[in-house]
Design an enzyme around this catalytic site. Sequence first.
Site, short mmCIF file in Angstrom:
data_model
loop_
_atom_site.label_atom_id
_atom_site.label_comp_id
_atom_site.label_asym_id
_atom_site.label_seq_id
_atom_site.Cartn_x
_atom_site.Cartn_y
_atom_site.Cartn_z
N ASP A 61 0.83 -1.20 0.00
CA ASP A 61 0.00 0.00 0.00
C ASP A 61 0.87 1.26 0.00
OD1 ASP A 61 -1.31 -2.33 0.89
OD2 ASP A 61 -2.82 -1.19 1.96
N HIS A 63 -0.70 4.74 -0.26
CA HIS A 63 -1.47 5.75 0.48
C HIS A 63 -0.94 7.18 0.37
CE1 HIS A 63 -4.71 3.48 2.14
NE2 HIS A 63 -3.93 2.60 2.74
N ASP A 97 -4.54 0.47 -2.83
CA ASP A 97 -4.50 1.51 -1.80
C ASP A 97 -3.44 2.57 -2.11
OD1 ASP A 97 -6.63 0.42 -0.50
OD2 ASP A 97 -5.62 0.13 1.42
N HIS A 133 -9.54 1.16 -0.52
CA HIS A 133 -9.62 2.63 -0.56
C HIS A 133 -9.94 3.15 -1.96
CE1 HIS A 133 -8.54 3.75 3.60
NE2 HIS A 133 -8.05 2.52 3.60
N HIS A 232 -5.91 -7.53 -2.89
CA HIS A 232 -5.63 -6.55 -1.84
C HIS A 232 -5.90 -7.11 -0.45
CE1 HIS A 232 -4.96 -2.70 0.02
NE2 HIS A 232 -6.09 -2.84 0.68
N HIS A 295 -7.83 -24.08 1.31
CA HIS A 295 -8.98 -24.45 0.48
C HIS A 295 -9.09 -23.52 -0.73
CE1 HIS A 295 -12.79 -25.83 -0.86
NE2 HIS A 295 -13.51 -24.85 -0.32
#
EC number: 3.1.-.-
Length: 391
Positions: A61, A63, A97, A133, A232, A295
Amino acid sequence: MSSRENPSGICKSIPKLISSFVDTFVDYSVSGIFLPQDPSSQNEILQTRFEKPERLVAIGDLHGDLEKSREAFKIAGLIDSSDRWTGGSTMVVQVGDVLDRGGEELKILYFLEKLKREAERAGGKILTMNGNHEIMNIEGDFRYVTKKGLEEFQIWADWYCLGNKMKTLCSGLDKPKDPYEGIPMSFPRMRADCFEGIRARIAALRPDGPIAKRFLTKNQTVAVVGDSVFVHGGLLAEHIEYGLERINEEVRGWINGFKGGRYAPAYCRGGNSVVWLRKFSEEMAHKCDCAALEHALSTIPGVKRMIMGHTIQDAGINGVCNDKAIRIDVGMSKGCADGLPEVLEIRRDSGVRIVTSNPLYKENLYSHVAPDSKTGLGLLVPVPKQVEVKA
């Protein structure tokens, strides 16, 4: 017939040339980058699966922190001091993000788009992804926007609207669409000095908004690269059963404004969604649902690990569930934890390692903070010499 013999042909092209010039002028005024429009990419199929490259770099990320974003690319040897691509055939995945928590969100979008084009020309590739985001901002949820983030979008809107006015002065061009159409002038329970920034952000990022359409429609929501799947937040078996290609195309269609209205598809909303899930990214390893992870991975042929961002890892990049979940959000943005940039590198011939800017490793790889004794990090990096340190 030459253009000199047929001047009308040149005249007919002038409106498009003027429009292109105006767009480039606006881009440079906003970002400091010359970035010609690339309309052809809007019609390309959004690829979901990729062959394993010789070198793969994953970045967490960002930001809104351009300085830290650059540093992450630099420590991986992907750009030079002038922000030019030096990564050759390297493939990069940035897990989303880019938006919120910082004031240079648009500059990062332009930075990444420029590098995408340079990487393609050099035989490399950069994938950018949707994080929670991005989804929130497209929906108009601005809870994590900063004052500088509002200002940056307001500046963009001023230049964008000026560009539209310039285009209206040129006969032969269609009247530009008003980016503010349908957006109220004020908002209840909100400070008046935020109105213009909020309006600009809605205009830019809502479905079919200029910034959303130009940059975010190119984002994958899920990507399979060789034996790694990137997302993400995380993937559950139900998401994979729904279809990874289907998820990418539906999210892209929603961002383009083709369908779905204001809100994202259900698999992008809520705690168990692909961009919000934390079942595999809890910092405490015993809280991670390794059974659900195994799984999910078993339903994607050839995939042995899931790589994700979303949840800040104070210990740095690390792996859990026998390294089947690798968490790469180190909170590098100053708007988050102001963490030291780290990136994940996967080479076809030598496996997985972490490239870090942490000076403690540089001073003494065998000290008490050596990676083989660092909680979580040692799961990925079994011996200290596998950590590469860049200043």
